[in-house]
Design a protein around this motif. Structure first.
Motif, PDB file in Angstrom:
ATOM      1  N   LYS A  41       6.099 -24.184  44.429  1.00 43.55           N
ATOM      2  CA  LYS A  41       5.819 -24.371  45.784  1.00 43.55           C
ATOM      3  C   LYS A  41       7.245 -23.901  46.465  1.00 43.55           C
ATOM      4  CE  LYS A  41       4.054 -28.020  46.456  1.00 43.55           C
ATOM      5  NZ  LYS A  41       3.471 -29.307  47.037  1.00 43.55           N
ATOM      6  N   ARG A  82       8.342 -29.930  44.137  1.00 47.27           N
ATOM      7  CA  ARG A  82       8.094 -28.653  44.364  1.00 47.27           C
ATOM      8  C   ARG A  82       7.240 -28.081  43.329  1.00 47.27           C
ATOM      9  NH1 ARG A  82      12.990 -25.426  46.728  1.00 47.27           N
ATOM     10  NH2 ARG A  82      13.647 -26.635  48.409  1.00 47.27           N
ATOM     11  N   GLU A  97       3.534 -28.032  41.303  1.00 51.00           N
ATOM     12  CA  GLU A  97       2.095 -28.261  41.094  1.00 51.00           C
ATOM     13  C   GLU A  97       1.427 -28.007  39.997  1.00 51.00           C
ATOM     14  OE1 GLU A  97      -0.043 -25.989  44.115  1.00 51.00           O
ATOM     15  OE2 GLU A  97       0.286 -27.571  45.729  1.00 51.00           O
TER      16      GLU A  97
END
Length: 130
Positions: free
Chosen positions: A72, A85, A87
């Motif tokens: 992300k 940061r 996923e």
């Protein structure tokens, strides 16, 4: 012969010709040689740095059913703590050219396509064992 105020107009053309020939020509050719040397040096430098950088690039090749993490790019703050940061994990369902992959999220059964900059291996330790 005495100098007269009107003599400058008679000698101006000769003076300008001498200035153009004597001072401009050697300097211009010298500058051109320096410019060409600088251009050649910059080309050599670019080739060396490209070779150095390319030597350290490790291509990432994902296979179908590999587990990956999605990066992300926006950083969010939540209650004074930083979120991760990354996923995932997501499962690779298809691979395309130029590093594009299609991934599947198991919890929501959502499938989407991701650019090569935004994913990484989920489990590097078990990558070589499959």
């Amino acid at each position: 012969m005495g100098s007269n105020k009107n003599d400058w107009s008679k000698r101006l053309e000769d003076a300008l010709w001498a200035y153009r020939i004597a001072y401009k020509t050697p300097i211009a050719s010298g500058i051109e040689e320096i410019r060409l040397d600088a251009y050649e040096n910059s080309c050599i430098y670019k080739e060396k740095t490209k070779g150095f950088r390319d030597k350290h690039i490790v291509p990432r090749e994902f296979q179908i059913d590999d587990k990956v993490l999605l990066y992300k790019s926006c950083l969010r703050f939540m209650n004074g703590k930083l979120r991760s940061r990354w996923e995932g994990p997501y499962i690779v369902t298809d691979t395309f050219s130029y590093g594009v992959i299609e991934i599947h999220e198991t919890s929501t059964r959502r499938t989407f396509t991701v650019n090569g900059y935004y994913y990484g291996y989920y489990d590097l330790a078990h990558k070589g064992q499959s």
